[in-house]
Scaffold this active site. Structure first.
Site, PDB file in Angstrom:
ATOM      1  N   TYR A 136     -43.571 -20.697  20.275  1.00 47.50           N
ATOM      2  CA  TYR A 136     -43.416 -21.965  19.562  1.00 47.50           C
ATOM      3  C   TYR A 136     -41.953 -22.133  19.197  1.00 47.50           C
ATOM      4  O   TYR A 136     -41.431 -21.420  18.339  1.00 47.50           O
ATOM      5  CB  TYR A 136     -44.307 -21.960  18.333  1.00 47.50           C
ATOM      6  N   LYS A 164     -44.406 -24.034  23.490  1.00 49.03           N
ATOM      7  CA  LYS A 164     -44.588 -25.290  22.761  1.00 49.03           C
ATOM      8  C   LYS A 164     -43.205 -25.752  22.357  1.00 49.03           C
ATOM      9  O   LYS A 164     -42.545 -25.126  21.524  1.00 49.03           O
ATOM     10  CB  LYS A 164     -45.485 -25.093  21.537  1.00 49.03           C
TER      11      LYS A 164
END
Length: 308
Positions: A136, A164
């Site tokens: 992330y 992400k």
């Protein structure tokens, strides 16, 4: 390592009872509703899931309840957000035992690591589990960028499969493709860059506002996949005022308030967060009401919410 991750993956909320204990039944109902609305997977215990406001045993209980509710219908990806690599590795092992399908791994919380420290953090957690991992990247929130040198250093780790991407710059999607080809699956991580990210090759969208407006989110992704950009632009332009909330400091409170207004959950949040009040609360309420009335899929009813 291949995954079945694609399309719209809402970063789901964790629901709380009036006494601020976990409300697992409400959390399961919300998750079941999202699946019935056509989403492609669930990300739990991320920022929107208030990961760092939960005790270790509470995180485990949320994962257990989620796996029970989902019952294999869609992939479940568990957020791993801890202060250090030891705790993060322990969380990864526990999540795997519960039966989730993958992990979303954040950088260490609070301490901002140097590049070599971040690489060790990711390698340590990856070695603790056999699950596929989505890294992330959110520099505005976590004050560190997962740069090309970090991704190069972990590219040999088979289980690190996805990113992400929450850099507020659409050029990042092309830069990652040019640097790594198809080595990593890339997901749009900012709601108000989802359209651009999907057009530039992202295989999916990890979304916050989908919790409140799932059917519109599903339709947006479907339109882009089908090449119907006129339809996609129409939905995206309608959605954009709300999608901007995902990039704000109070995104969790705003998303949960929107959920409550749409009859999908409660706005209750744990300290240090407080529910929205005053002008900000009124502003978000009006945005949600306007969106519900003007939805491209037809007018929707909203719950009566009394401003504090």
């Amino acid at each position: 390592m291949a995954t079945s991750w694609h399309g719209i993956l809402p970063a789901t909320t964790t629901q709380f009872a009036p006494d601020m204990s976990l409300d697992l039944r409400a959390t399961q109902r919300m998750q079941d509703d999202l699946i019935n609305d056509g989403i492609d997977g669930l990300v739990v215990l991320g920022t929107v899931g208030e990961n760092n406001s939960l005790d270790t045993d509470e995180k485990l209980r949320v994962l257990e309840a989620t796996c029970e509710a989902v019952a294999g219908r869609v992939p479940v990806i568990a957020g791993i957000s801890e202060f250090d690599a030891r705790r993060a590795a322990d969380s990864a092992r526990a999540a795997e035992k519960v039966g989730v399908d993958g992990l979303m791994l954040l950088p260490p919380m609070v301490y901002v690591p140097r590049t070599e420290e971040l690489i060790v953090h990711f390698k340590t957690v990856a070695s603790a589990s056999s699950l596929p991992i989505m890294l992330y990247n959110n520099p505005p929130a976590y004050r560190i960028n997962i740069g090309v040198e970090v991704l190069e250093a972990v590219s040999h780790i088979e289980t690190i499969v996805a990113i992400k991407e929450s850099v507020p710059d659409s050029r990042r999607f092309t830069d990652l493709h040019n640097s790594f080809g198809n080595r990593f699956e890339i997901f749009a991580g900012l709601d108000d860059l989802a359209f651009e990210g999907l057009l530039l090759g992202a295989c999916g969208w990890v979304s916050g506002l989908t919790n409140a407006f799932p059917r519109e989110s599903v339709r947006l992704v479907a339109a882009i996949r089908a090449g119907d950009l006129d339809e996609a632009r129409k939905i995206y332009r309608w959605f954009m005022p709300l999608l901007h909330l995902d990039a704000e400091h109070d995104l969790v409170q705003s998303i949960k308030l929107a959920e409550q207004m749409m009859g999908r959950g409660s706005e209750r949040v744990r300290l240090p967060r407080l529910t929205l009040t005053g002008e900000r609360r009124a502003e978000v309420i009006e945005m949600v009401r306007r969106a519900a009335v003007t939805s491209p899929l037809g007018r929707q009813d909203v719950e009566q919410v009394i401003p504090a």
